[in-house]
Design a protein around this motif. Sequence first.
Motif, PDB file in Angstrom:
ATOM      1  N   HIS A  99      -8.023 -29.743 -31.936  1.00 19.58           N
ATOM      2  CA  HIS A  99      -7.809 -29.816 -33.386  1.00 19.58           C
ATOM      3  C   HIS A  99      -7.476 -31.245 -33.818  1.00 19.58           C
ATOM      4  O   HIS A  99      -7.834 -31.677 -34.906  1.00 19.58           O
ATOM      5  N   ILE A 100      -6.751 -31.960 -32.968  1.00  7.29           N
ATOM      6  CA  ILE A 100      -6.301 -33.324 -33.334  1.00  7.29           C
ATOM      7  C   ILE A 100      -7.477 -34.305 -33.372  1.00  7.29           C
ATOM      8  O   ILE A 100      -7.605 -35.094 -34.299  1.00  7.29           O
ATOM      9  N   TYR A 101      -8.317 -34.225 -32.339  1.00  8.36           N
ATOM     10  CA  TYR A 101      -9.474 -35.137 -32.297  1.00  8.36           C
ATOM     11  C   TYR A 101     -10.697 -34.358 -32.763  1.00  8.36           C
ATOM     12  O   TYR A 101     -11.249 -33.565 -32.000  1.00  8.36           O
ATOM     13  N   THR A 102     -11.120 -34.622 -33.977  1.00 10.28           N
ATOM     14  CA  THR A 102     -12.204 -33.797 -34.528  1.00 10.28           C
ATOM     15  C   THR A 102     -13.552 -34.138 -33.894  1.00 10.28           C
ATOM     16  O   THR A 102     -14.435 -33.302 -33.833  1.00 10.28           O
ATOM     17  N   SER A 103     -13.724 -35.382 -33.430  1.00  8.89           N
ATOM     18  CA  SER A 103     -14.978 -35.681 -32.736  1.00  8.89           C
ATOM     19  C   SER A 103     -14.680 -36.344 -31.397  1.00  8.89           C
ATOM     20  O   SER A 103     -14.670 -37.568 -31.289  1.00  8.89           O
ATOM     21  N   PRO A 104     -14.389 -35.511 -30.376  1.00  8.73           N
ATOM     22  CA  PRO A 104     -14.015 -36.076 -29.073  1.00  8.73           C
ATOM     23  C   PRO A 104     -15.160 -36.858 -28.417  1.00  8.73           C
ATOM     24  O   PRO A 104     -16.316 -36.474 -28.529  1.00  8.73           O
ATOM     25  N   HIS A 109       4.853 -22.871 -29.827  1.00  9.95           N
ATOM     26  CA  HIS A 109       3.867 -23.164 -30.871  1.00  9.95           C
ATOM     27  C   HIS A 109       2.517 -22.543 -30.569  1.00  9.95           C
ATOM     28  O   HIS A 109       2.135 -22.426 -29.414  1.00  9.95           O
ATOM     29  N   SER A 110       1.785 -22.205 -31.626  1.00  5.41           N
ATOM     30  CA  SER A 110       0.364 -21.933 -31.439  1.00  5.41           C
ATOM     31  C   SER A 110      -0.325 -23.294 -31.381  1.00  5.41           C
ATOM     32  O   SER A 110       0.269 -24.317 -31.750  1.00  5.41           O
ATOM     33  N   SER A 111      -1.578 -23.307 -30.922  1.00  3.95           N
ATOM     34  CA  SER A 111      -2.258 -24.598 -30.797  1.00  3.95           C
ATOM     35  C   SER A 111      -2.415 -25.261 -32.167  1.00  3.95           C
ATOM     36  O   SER A 111      -2.287 -26.471 -32.303  1.00  3.95           O
ATOM     37  N   ARG A 112      -2.680 -24.455 -33.178  1.00  2.00           N
ATOM     38  CA  ARG A 112      -2.863 -25.037 -34.510  1.00  2.00           C
ATOM     39  C   ARG A 112      -1.543 -25.609 -35.041  1.00  2.00           C
ATOM     40  O   ARG A 112      -1.521 -26.719 -35.576  1.00  2.00           O
TER      41      ARG A 112
END
Length: 332
Positions: free
Chosen positions: A292-297, A249-252
Amino acid sequence: MPDSAHRFRTRLSQSARLSDSAISAAWPDWWSDAADASPSAVAELRFSVARKLGLDPRSLLEEEQPRFIWDDSAKYKNFKGDEEKDRPAITAFGTSLGRMLVKATPDFVPLEGLEAEGLRKSILSQKPFIGLIDLLAFLWGIGVPVIHLRVFPLVAKRMCAMAVRVHGRYAILLAQDSQYPANIAFHLAHEIGHIALGHIGENSALIDMEDTNEARDAKDDEEIAADRFALHLLTGNPDFTVGKAGEGHSSRQLAEQALSLGPPNGIEPGTLALCYGYETAEWGVVQKALGHIYTSPIPAWSVTNSIANGQLSWDELGDENASFVHAVMGGA
Ligand SMILES: [Zn+2]
């Protein structure tokens, strides 16, 4: 005759090899240089520091080698370092802190017979999946305090997490940090596994040192069992694999798959991405996918300690110990 405060401090850092931040956290607020002239203040300084860092106060009153109060019942997983010198400092610090945290968490539910499946079902009856905050809420709800250490007893950190047992009660100290909660959720679920599976002796501790690739290949039975418990709790299957989804997979793409496939299966998307990482070792892709999963880490330590700050009964600790726990939590 005790040494001056300055020399006492040097003795703690040089002979006991304690970190400056640990010594500062344990140093009482009321101390001033003028207090060196008062024998009772000099003695009280040593008692105060000894209590917090788990040292034998008698060894501090005389100019001798500071001795930690500990026994060798604590279990270390993946320990690398000077066993004779480092283990007593880590065990004594963790045990002393664990005792304070349990004291400041008066209500608790006995933890006998806790099973991954039952716990998973009970959390999923209210949540779509199980993440770091859900685990923290569960633990505080049954009276198991959890904090993230911002101060380490030794200069070299090398610790991942620690679980302490005090008269049938438990406390968990997290040490490894991440911007992404799934990493820390796994470590926390692993510690819950150690507790539930009875791996920690009474008035003892279990310390998981840093997680490295090398360590992953040399796990003992308790480590494997705690990992399986964590995987069962977080995914519903102790042998969970991403299977055919786990290739190239690509990261996206990975992020999209984790976000779409995780929640319907009761799995936090970040956890699913990590499972992909364990199978493929494509950690670069996984790290980007987590972005990408956590938009505001947010750093896991700050989430963990702000919850702890609201949950601890600070009044139970007394001013000196409360100030020590505050400092160890990064002033939260
Ligand atoms: Zn472990």
